[in-house]
Design an enzyme around this catalytic site. Structure first.
Site, PDB file in Angstrom:
ATOM      1  CB  THR A   1      -1.088   0.149   1.145  1.00 42.68           C
ATOM      2  OG1 THR A   1      -0.115  -0.139   2.317  1.00 42.68           O
ATOM      3  CG2 THR A   1      -1.793  -1.270   1.106  1.00 42.68           C
TER       4      THR A   1
ATOM      5  CB  ALA B   1       3.351   5.721   9.774  1.00 37.11           C
ATOM      6  CE  LYS B   2       3.183   0.924   3.826  1.00 37.14           C
ATOM      7  NZ  LYS B   2       2.456  -0.301   3.722  1.00 37.14           N
ATOM      8  NE  ARG B   3      -1.269   7.278   9.933  1.00 33.56           N
ATOM      9  CZ  ARG B   3      -0.958   5.790  10.366  1.00 33.56           C
ATOM     10  NH1 ARG B   3      -0.428   4.914   9.655  1.00 33.56           N
ATOM     11  NH2 ARG B   3      -1.004   5.681  11.526  1.00 33.56           N
TER      12      ARG B   3
ATOM     13  N   GLY C   1       5.071  10.037   5.738  1.00 30.36           N
ATOM     14  CA  GLY C   1       5.960  10.664   4.717  1.00 30.36           C
ATOM     15  C   GLY C   1       7.466  10.313   5.010  1.00 30.36           C
TER      16      GLY C   1
END
Ligand code: GLU
Length: 286
Positions: free
Chosen positions: A11, A248-250, A252
């Site tokens: 994702t 976390a990916k979100r 950045g």
């Protein structure tokens, strides 16, 4: 023989925390002449992307981590359906018609809504629907399947889980409540797919971040009611960024692909991580 796995969801791009997890899972198997599996967890079709799958394979190769078997969950849906069928036949799964908004309203109106690690748990509204109404609603409404966790816990009896780093601990079977087994638009939940696959693939050592520990309670419960073997767990420390936040990916976090593109040496990075030496600005959550 030790069988471990790295099981990313495609994702987003992998970051340093994923590298750390993959290295530990890989090395846990390699130190003992075992097998290291790579499993792409893409049952969330709305968020999974083929380019992220390609990126994961490139990232692992860049880190110098070779895998013995590659599997993709979206090609294994029949296995998850079979497990769900069994839970249904055993009276441990029920259809849930609720929307997110309905669940939120119900939780807000309840004085004693049970809470889990990420907030309120599903209050169980659809568990008590009578069989005739249930049939009738199934014919015309969308629904998810949920685990009747209370009944599953009664049947399973007391359970424990064993972690290589934290020791043996009692399972809290209601930790995630009546979790979703199959979503309205998701063919299998993470929890069902991970438990089915770890067993079907003969995984003996589940190596993953400490953030997934709460789910392990639910995974042990599912293993017990599906008569699946119990793996050994190794929930490792997480890596934090300069602000002390979990990567976390979100948020950045820089991705391994960014570093790869900048010409960083991935094998050297993996060696540094093994020695506990993190790049500047990162620390372990001890
Ligand atoms: N697919 C999960 C994730 O990317 C990991 C699952 C696991 O290791 O059990 O967070």
């Amino acid at each position: 023989m030790i069988v471990s796995r790295f099981a990313p969801s495609p994702t987003g791009g992998l970051h340093l925390g994923h590298a750390w997890s993959a290295i530990q899972a890989h090395d846990r198997a390699r130190q003992h002449d075992g097998r290291f599996l790579l499993r792409i967890e893409d049952t969330d079709a709305t968020r999974s992307r083929p380019e992220h799958v390609a990126g994961i394979l490139e990232d692992l190769a860049w880190l110098g981590l070779g895998w013995d078997e590659l599997s993709v969950q979206s090609e294994r849906l029949a296995l998850y359906d079979a497990a769900l069928d069994r839970l249904r036949e055993d009276g441990l799964a029920y259809p849930c018609f609720c929307s997110r908004a309905e669940i939120a309203r119900e939780v807000a109106a309840s004085l004693h809504a049970p809470h889990g690690p990420d907030g309120p748990l599903y209050p169980g509204s659809c568990r008590a629907i009578d069989p005739a109404t249930r049939e009738e609603r199934m014919a015309r409404e969308a629904y998810a399947w949920r685990l009747d966790a209370g009944e599953a816990a009664r049947r399973a009896g007391p359970l424990t889980w064993t972690d290589e780093l934290a020791g043996t601990a009692p399972v809290e079977p209601l930790m995630l409540g009546d979790l979703v087994l199959k979503g309205k638009d998701r063919p299998a939940s993470y929890h069902l797919a991970v438990v089915v696959d770890d067993a079907a693939q003969g995984v003996t050592h589940v190596v993953r971040g400490r953030d997934i520990m709460p789910s392990t309670h639910a995974h042990r419960l599912l293993q017990a009611v599906l008569d699946l073997p119990e793996p050994v767990y190794r929930h490792h420390a997480l890596i934090l960024d300069a602000e002390g936040d979990r990567l976390a990916k979100r948020h950045g976090a820089p991705t391994l692909a960014d570093w790869r593109a900048q010409g960083m040496d991935g094998t050297a990075l993996a060696h540094r991580l093994r020695a506990g030496d993190l790049p500047a600005g990162f620390s372990f959550d001890r």
